[in-house]
Write an enzyme that holds these catalytic residues in place. Structure first.
Site, mmCIF file in Angstrom:
data_model
loop_
_atom_site.group_PDB
_atom_site.id
_atom_site.type_symbol
_atom_site.label_atom_id
_atom_site.label_comp_id
_atom_site.label_asym_id
_atom_site.label_seq_id
_atom_site.Cartn_x
_atom_site.Cartn_y
_atom_site.Cartn_z
ATOM 1 N N ASP A 1 -4.379 -0.193 -2.292
ATOM 2 C CA ASP A 1 -5.411 -1.222 -2.215
ATOM 3 C C ASP A 1 -5.766 -1.668 -3.623
ATOM 4 O O ASP A 1 -5.569 -0.924 -4.576
ATOM 5 C CB ASP A 1 -6.654 -0.630 -1.503
ATOM 6 C CG ASP A 1 -7.591 -1.714 -1.027
ATOM 7 O OD1 ASP A 1 -7.160 -2.877 -0.951
ATOM 8 O OD2 ASP A 1 -8.757 -1.398 -0.748
ATOM 9 N N GLY A 2 -6.287 -2.882 -3.717
ATOM 10 C CA GLY A 2 -6.812 -3.343 -4.993
ATOM 11 C C GLY A 2 -5.817 -4.078 -5.873
ATOM 12 O O GLY A 2 -6.165 -4.480 -6.989
ATOM 13 N N ASN A 3 -4.590 -4.275 -5.378
ATOM 14 C CA ASN A 3 -3.606 -5.002 -6.190
ATOM 15 C C ASN A 3 -4.097 -6.415 -6.524
ATOM 16 O O ASN A 3 -3.983 -6.868 -7.669
ATOM 17 C CB ASN A 3 -2.270 -5.143 -5.429
ATOM 18 C CG ASN A 3 -1.549 -3.820 -5.268
ATOM 19 O OD1 ASN A 3 -1.952 -2.828 -5.843
ATOM 20 N ND2 ASN A 3 -0.476 -3.822 -4.482
ATOM 21 N N ARG B 1 -7.248 -7.582 -6.453
ATOM 22 C CA ARG B 1 -8.435 -7.565 -7.335
ATOM 23 C C ARG B 1 -8.037 -7.273 -8.769
ATOM 24 O O ARG B 1 -8.542 -7.872 -9.710
ATOM 25 C CB ARG B 1 -9.452 -6.530 -6.837
ATOM 26 C CG ARG B 1 -10.399 -7.103 -5.804
ATOM 27 C CD ARG B 1 -11.121 -6.030 -5.066
ATOM 28 N NE ARG B 1 -10.210 -5.358 -4.133
ATOM 29 C CZ ARG B 1 -10.449 -4.170 -3.604
ATOM 30 N NH1 ARG B 1 -11.530 -3.502 -3.951
ATOM 31 N NH2 ARG B 1 -9.597 -3.641 -2.753
ATOM 32 N N TRP B 2 -7.102 -6.350 -8.937
ATOM 33 C CA TRP B 2 -6.632 -6.009 -10.288
ATOM 34 C C TRP B 2 -6.043 -7.250 -10.954
ATOM 35 O O TRP B 2 -6.370 -7.568 -12.109
ATOM 36 C CB TRP B 2 -5.573 -4.904 -10.190
ATOM 37 C CG TRP B 2 -5.019 -4.482 -11.509
ATOM 38 C CD1 TRP B 2 -5.512 -3.518 -12.340
ATOM 39 C CD2 TRP B 2 -3.860 -5.014 -12.173
ATOM 40 N NE1 TRP B 2 -4.736 -3.420 -13.476
ATOM 41 C CE2 TRP B 2 -3.717 -4.330 -13.398
ATOM 42 C CE3 TRP B 2 -2.945 -6.005 -11.855
ATOM 43 C CZ2 TRP B 2 -2.695 -4.597 -14.295
ATOM 44 C CZ3 TRP B 2 -1.920 -6.288 -12.747
ATOM 45 C CH2 TRP B 2 -1.801 -5.587 -13.954
ATOM 46 N N ARG C 1 -1.699 -12.865 -7.526
ATOM 47 C CA ARG C 1 -1.706 -11.646 -6.689
ATOM 48 C C ARG C 1 -0.345 -10.953 -6.716
ATOM 49 O O ARG C 1 -0.254 -9.730 -6.707
ATOM 50 C CB ARG C 1 -2.057 -12.002 -5.241
ATOM 51 C CG ARG C 1 -3.503 -12.417 -5.049
ATOM 52 C CD ARG C 1 -3.758 -12.794 -3.587
ATOM 53 N NE ARG C 1 -3.653 -11.630 -2.719
ATOM 54 C CZ ARG C 1 -4.631 -10.742 -2.543
ATOM 55 N NH1 ARG C 1 -5.770 -10.873 -3.186
ATOM 56 N NH2 ARG C 1 -4.467 -9.719 -1.741
ATOM 57 N N ASN D 1 -2.095 -6.785 7.632
ATOM 58 C CA ASN D 1 -1.486 -7.480 6.488
ATOM 59 C C ASN D 1 -0.528 -8.596 6.909
ATOM 60 O O ASN D 1 -0.241 -9.493 6.126
ATOM 61 C CB ASN D 1 -0.751 -6.500 5.568
ATOM 62 C CG ASN D 1 -1.667 -5.612 4.757
ATOM 63 O OD1 ASN D 1 -1.311 -4.520 4.359
ATOM 64 N ND2 ASN D 1 -2.882 -6.085 4.497
ATOM 65 N N TRP D 2 -0.062 -8.559 8.184
ATOM 66 C CA TRP D 2 0.798 -9.664 8.660
ATOM 67 C C TRP D 2 0.031 -10.986 8.663
ATOM 68 O O TRP D 2 0.642 -12.057 8.674
ATOM 69 C CB TRP D 2 1.311 -9.395 10.081
ATOM 70 C CG TRP D 2 2.328 -8.304 10.183
ATOM 71 C CD1 TRP D 2 2.187 -7.123 10.858
ATOM 72 C CD2 TRP D 2 3.656 -8.276 9.637
ATOM 73 N NE1 TRP D 2 3.329 -6.370 10.755
ATOM 74 C CE2 TRP D 2 4.257 -7.052 10.012
ATOM 75 C CE3 TRP D 2 4.394 -9.169 8.859
ATOM 76 C CZ2 TRP D 2 5.551 -6.688 9.638
ATOM 77 C CZ3 TRP D 2 5.683 -8.808 8.488
ATOM 78 C CH2 TRP D 2 6.247 -7.593 8.869
HETATM 79 C C1 FPP Z 1 -3.093 -3.695 -1.327
HETATM 80 O O1 FPP Z 1 -3.605 -4.582 -2.254
HETATM 81 C C2 FPP Z 1 -1.645 -3.658 -1.275
HETATM 82 C C3 FPP Z 1 -0.882 -4.127 -0.254
HETATM 83 C C4 FPP Z 1 -1.456 -4.784 0.932
HETATM 84 C C5 FPP Z 1 0.576 -4.071 -0.240
HETATM 85 C C6 FPP Z 1 1.244 -2.973 -1.028
HETATM 86 C C7 FPP Z 1 2.708 -3.034 -0.810
HETATM 87 C C8 FPP Z 1 3.626 -3.312 -1.747
HETATM 88 C C9 FPP Z 1 3.258 -3.553 -3.168
HETATM 89 C C10 FPP Z 1 5.074 -3.415 -1.350
HETATM 90 C C11 FPP Z 1 5.901 -2.352 -1.986
HETATM 91 C C12 FPP Z 1 5.567 -1.032 -1.410
HETATM 92 C C13 FPP Z 1 6.039 0.152 -1.853
HETATM 93 C C14 FPP Z 1 5.637 1.386 -1.132
HETATM 94 C C15 FPP Z 1 6.926 0.271 -3.026
HETATM 95 P P1 FPP Z 1 -4.473 -5.823 -1.776
HETATM 96 O O2 FPP Z 1 -3.609 -7.032 -1.766
HETATM 97 O O3 FPP Z 1 -5.106 -5.519 -0.453
HETATM 98 O O4 FPP Z 1 -5.517 -5.911 -2.891
HETATM 99 P P2 FPP Z 1 -7.015 -6.441 -2.770
HETATM 100 O O5 FPP Z 1 -7.727 -5.531 -1.815
HETATM 101 O O6 FPP Z 1 -7.514 -6.339 -4.159
HETATM 102 O O7 FPP Z 1 -6.931 -7.852 -2.275
#
Ligand code: FPP
Length: 183
Positions: free
Chosen positions: A20-22, A24-25, A33, A68-69
């Protein structure tokens, strides 16, 4: 990563991480994103290697949920592409660290390309035995419960189990996580 100060005699048998948090980071840094997701995969790589080095038996990564879909198609496509490229790239790392890959979730809903790569890496690493890395993909706890209820009701209907005997352990046996020790 400095793992020297960690007491390896007191390690959990199972560590589960919700990715989680990708987004936001990335936003904080002024990036797209997609850049957040790319860096998320790098963080995952370090985590997986550290878990194997420490000897953690089970590491589960909740990487892509059923919800997430609903993200924009471009973002879903980016995540699926990242998944395929990570699997291709990291198969060597998995073998070097004696890691077995598994996956849980509604896997048949994944794009064919992802499923093919995933199946190949699972097959290739099935004899590794230091750490089991389980990827939760297209995973949802509601879907998991629906699947368990369906399997249990078929068994009740066929007199394999009786309704009165349904307990925590029977439910556990029908969850995707049945082979994983509790955290
Ligand atoms: C959460 O961040 C992350 C995800 C929904 C997807 C993570 C999956 C990958 C990066 C694909 C590769 C996977 C592996 C195991 C190598 P978010 O987008 O929900 O962040 P946010 O909450 O800050 O919006």
């Amino acid at each position: 990563m400095d793992l020297k100060n960690i007491n390896t005699n007191a390690l959990p048998k199972h560590v589960a991480i919700i990715m989680d948090g990708n987004g936001r980071w990335a936003k904080q840094k002024g990036f797209l994103r997609a850049v957040g997701h790319e860096n998320g995969t790098k963080a995952v790589r370090q985590t997986v290697e550290a878990a194997a080095e420490l000897g953690i038996e089970n590491l589960t990564l909740y990487a892509f949920s059923t919800e997430n879909w609903n993200r924009p198609k471009l973002e879903v496509d980016t995540l699926m592409r990242l998944l395929v490229s990570s699997l291709k790239k990291e198969i060597k790392t998995l073998h070097e660290n004696n890691i077995k890959l598994k996956a849980i979730g509604n896997l048949e809903t994944l794009p064919k390309k992802v499923l093919k790569e995933l199946t190949e890496v699972i097959e290739s690493t099935k004899s590794n035995n230091r750490t089991t890395l389980t990827l939760a993909l297209s995973y949802g706890s509601r879907a998991e419960m629906i699947n368990a209820f369906k399997e249990i009701s078929v068994k009740v209907k066929n007199n394999i189990i009786s309704a009165e005997n349904i307990d925590e352990s029977i439910i556990n046996e029908h969850l995707y996580t049945q082979n994983l020790p509790r955290c």
